[in-house]
Write an enzyme that holds these catalytic residues in place. Sequence first.
Site, short mmCIF file in Angstrom:
data_model
loop_
_atom_site.label_atom_id
_atom_site.label_comp_id
_atom_site.label_asym_id
_atom_site.label_seq_id
_atom_site.Cartn_x
_atom_site.Cartn_y
_atom_site.Cartn_z
N LEU A 483 43.82 55.47 44.45
CA LEU A 483 42.69 55.44 43.53
C LEU A 483 41.36 55.45 44.26
O LEU A 483 40.38 56.00 43.80
CB LEU A 483 42.74 54.19 42.65
CG LEU A 483 43.79 54.16 41.55
CD1 LEU A 483 43.83 52.77 40.91
CD2 LEU A 483 43.49 55.21 40.51
N GLY A 484 41.34 54.82 45.38
CA GLY A 484 40.09 54.75 46.13
C GLY A 484 40.27 53.85 47.32
O GLY A 484 41.31 53.24 47.50
N GLY A 486 38.36 50.82 49.73
CA GLY A 486 37.27 49.87 49.87
C GLY A 486 36.91 49.74 51.32
O GLY A 486 37.23 50.60 52.14
N GLY A 489 40.25 47.94 52.54
CA GLY A 489 41.47 48.08 51.76
C GLY A 489 41.56 49.41 51.06
O GLY A 489 40.58 50.15 50.96
N VAL A 491 43.10 51.18 47.46
CA VAL A 491 43.58 50.82 46.14
C VAL A 491 44.48 51.93 45.62
O VAL A 491 44.07 53.09 45.56
CB VAL A 491 42.40 50.59 45.17
CG1 VAL A 491 42.91 50.14 43.81
CG2 VAL A 491 41.45 49.53 45.73
N LYS A 506 45.72 46.75 45.45
CA LYS A 506 44.76 46.82 46.57
C LYS A 506 45.46 46.29 47.80
O LYS A 506 45.94 45.15 47.81
CB LYS A 506 43.52 45.99 46.22
CG LYS A 506 42.33 46.20 47.13
CD LYS A 506 41.08 45.62 46.48
CE LYS A 506 39.87 45.74 47.36
NZ LYS A 506 38.64 45.29 46.69
N LYS A 604 26.24 46.57 40.39
CA LYS A 604 25.80 47.97 40.41
C LYS A 604 26.85 48.77 39.66
O LYS A 604 27.99 48.29 39.48
CB LYS A 604 25.65 48.48 41.85
CG LYS A 604 26.91 48.33 42.71
CD LYS A 604 26.67 48.83 44.12
CE LYS A 604 27.86 48.52 45.00
NZ LYS A 604 27.70 48.95 46.38
N ASP A 620 35.30 43.80 42.55
CA ASP A 620 34.71 43.74 43.89
C ASP A 620 33.87 42.48 44.10
O ASP A 620 32.63 42.50 43.99
CB ASP A 620 33.86 45.00 44.13
CG ASP A 620 33.58 45.18 45.61
OD1 ASP A 620 34.13 44.40 46.41
OD2 ASP A 620 32.83 46.10 45.97
#
Length: 886
Positions: A483-484, A486, A489, A491, A506, A604, A620
Amino acid sequence: MSSQHLGQPKQIHERNRSTSFSKLLSSKPWRKISNTNNTADYSTNHTPNTSNDNTTTSSSNNSSHLNLYPSRIQQQQDEDETAVRSRSPSYGNVSRLSKFKSIFYNTTTATTITTTTTTTVSSANSNKTRYMSPMTPVNFEGNHISNNRQEMEQEESFEEQLFPESPKLAHLANHFLDQSELANGPLPKNDKFISAHTSTRNSHENNLKQNRRRSPSTPIMPSHLISSSPSSSHNSRTNEPMVHENLRLTKPNANTIRIINNLSNISLNNIKENEEMGNLTDPSRNHGFHKDTDNDSFISASERLEIPASPFRNGSMTKSTNNANDDINESTDPQPFPSIILKTEDNDEVEDEQGDTTTPTPLPPPFSCSPRPQGIKGKKRQSTIRRTTSEMDTIPTFPQSASASSSSSQQNSFTANIKTKTNRSTSNLFVPPPRINHPEVEHEEGNIDTGPKRSHRLRTKSFSNKFKDITVSPQSFEKIKLLGRGDVGKVYLVKEKNTNRLYALKIFSKAEMIKRKKIKRVLAEQEILATSNHPFIVTLYHSFQTEDYVYFCMEYCMGGEFFRALQTRKTKCICEEDAKFYASEVTAALEYLHLLGFIYRDLKPENILLHKSGHIMLSDFDLSVQAKDAKIPVMKGMDESTIIDTKIVSDGFRTNSFVGTEEYIAPEVIRGNGHTAAVDWWTLGILIYEMLFGMTPFKGSNSNETFSNILKNDVSFPNNNDISRNCKDLIKKLLCKNENKRLGSKLGAADIKRHPFFRKVQWSFLRNQEPPLIPMLSANGCDFTKLSSNKKNKNKVKDNKKNETNSKGLDIDPLEEQERSMFLEKVECDDEVSEEDPFHDFNSMSLMKQDNNSLIYVDSDSYGKVSYTPNKTRSRSNSHRTFFKR
Ligand SMILES: Nc1ncnc2c1ncn2[C@@H]1O[C@H](COP(=O)(O)OP(=O)(O)OP(=O)(O)O)[C@@H](O)[C@H]1O
């Protein structure tokens, strides 16, 4: 209006995700460039050597401006060595610790060697070294902006994050150039950037046309490092406003380099919040990983997370009409607060004179969009907020069912496996609960199920009545897609094999966490996720560790980042009514966090995820901090005007880290005088502004300009947007530079909720309202993770991978290898992790409540592709039609 897909992949590149400040402050070792002739490949050719000679040799090869780099490295090596030596003799007996030790040595050595590499490549090919060293002047055009980890190629492994051309390093370099600009006058401007702070119609429109990006991140820079640097004196030439000492830098030179290098070794993970400046100004303090040589452990006792007093410990909040300074005695009642549900027993909603609902947002039951239960409205509000144990308390920790006993032997076998592997003490035996059939569990006859034994630490943790011992392991999940990523880490979207339910898993590499000194941050994130129980805060279902990884299994927010949803809009903004909806949900989440004594500090659009229902989920929390000695929230007023003072919870607590995201950072953070929960209200102001105008109010063409704008400029509104007076007033009051006069400075969230802008918001019913946008998995939607603006880098990564072969000479894909191990390792029992282990304080645990909310895997769904459709059921008063006109 008919349902309409809003995903516009073409627009996605127009703005990249921002990066939070402290996150760039990693002590990343830089990886050897494969196309250089340098033979210093630390991973293969170099034997870890902690002697100073090695360091000196490296440094002697460098150009003068690099000379200070090794000196810091040497210092760190010395620190590391001292710390390792001073550790208990038992240290050497634990193989796992030896492993961490070697990771640590490798990190240090790698940094040293790469310094040499940098120099070599620098002279050979300046283009290729642009991002290798933060002190090298860098042309950032087109490159530094792509700090969107989510858009980075999926093939990239953890190691590849260390690639020297990392855009993050470029950010860091850019930042320091910016700092030098502040001190010594402007460097030539990159005309791709435009100054947005003028806030005129033209600038606004230009801004939207431009390839706008968030400004680069800025590291934490404790002042003593600056002041200790001879060239870091205040700049007398530029008459700049009072800024954080962090910003007083000269052009990149040896001293700057020293600062940069020092910084990379003092990420916040080594710094105890609120004592940061004090600690750091003590020159005798070791800022390296082993900062506390008195303590026989990797992480000093001071680094361990402490559970502050629960604000709810007395079982109820103090109802008081007195002012916020009333003395409030903390109860010693060990009851933890996560299971506490703040709720008014009868009436959840009360209106004040202006018609505002002033009821504190309750901690509702697990997220659901089903209609609110009948009979809530109209009943009398109870004057006290009582503590109620969660419904999960009634669920036995371990079902004593037939299936339980039948699998008991499996559990014992599982335990035995763990014991064998870790060779640790058998006391506090870890017995996973029986309901899960772990694929890795081997049946073993003759074992008697002695019943579950809760982890001692979990029992004493504040969230122990919300969580039980871990019920899953990595093998319980099947990876669907990345998914993405960090900071440390990755995810993954995973499905639980037994239930087919989807989760976001994660996974942090422990080696990476050690190298980057992120242990404390990850533990803090776990603490907050585990403590929270709120519909607008992402749910943590499981957390566990294996020998090499730490895992957080969270609710899957299939809508992805709110930032992305904004980006699908042509003008990158939404109408006032819709902004109000999101702002009120964010306010409710912040109120809740503040009630628990947490300051979020990184609000944000990138950190706001969208739940499948379209409601927001804050995620986050690695920059969040918990106030020490959190006080009990106070109810003020009587009857219908009762409000809750959330400000008092963290009253008196100031922290001095330089964290946040450039365009969102509050003036007091820049000034470096410490900050409070008021920073979250500032960021709320920026968020509302960004939702409405598609840009942040103080963005400058570089970091310094942005900071200067934040400190000096008043917020102004582009003319082309019809924004109500109330809305402007709210933004202005939230963006008040004086934190003591800022909206929220009196009673916290209650101040904001009572502002006329939110007059019609039904705070207690937020989660039952219809969100403006509903995310849909759709074959036509945007697959954000697949978008990569950095194809060059991607190809390089692929090239590098080609070199790796296994013993049979076949190509190995390191990513595949790594992922395989991520999903195969055996879970470790916390109680058997020795005190010297850096991950001793981690808690493996599973949420007690059943999970009925997560999505169920469907084969035909194209996971990852999301479009946002208008919510047809949203009422007209919400003006969603205006939303879709934009
Ligand atoms: N629960 C979730 N559901 C869906 N996607 C998620 C979830 N959590 C994270 N993601 C995705 O994974 C990406 C990385 O998440 P993470 O929280 O680690 O990122 P980050 O905030 O950018 O990084 P970090 O704070 O670690 O530096 C996010 O940008 C988001 O797109």
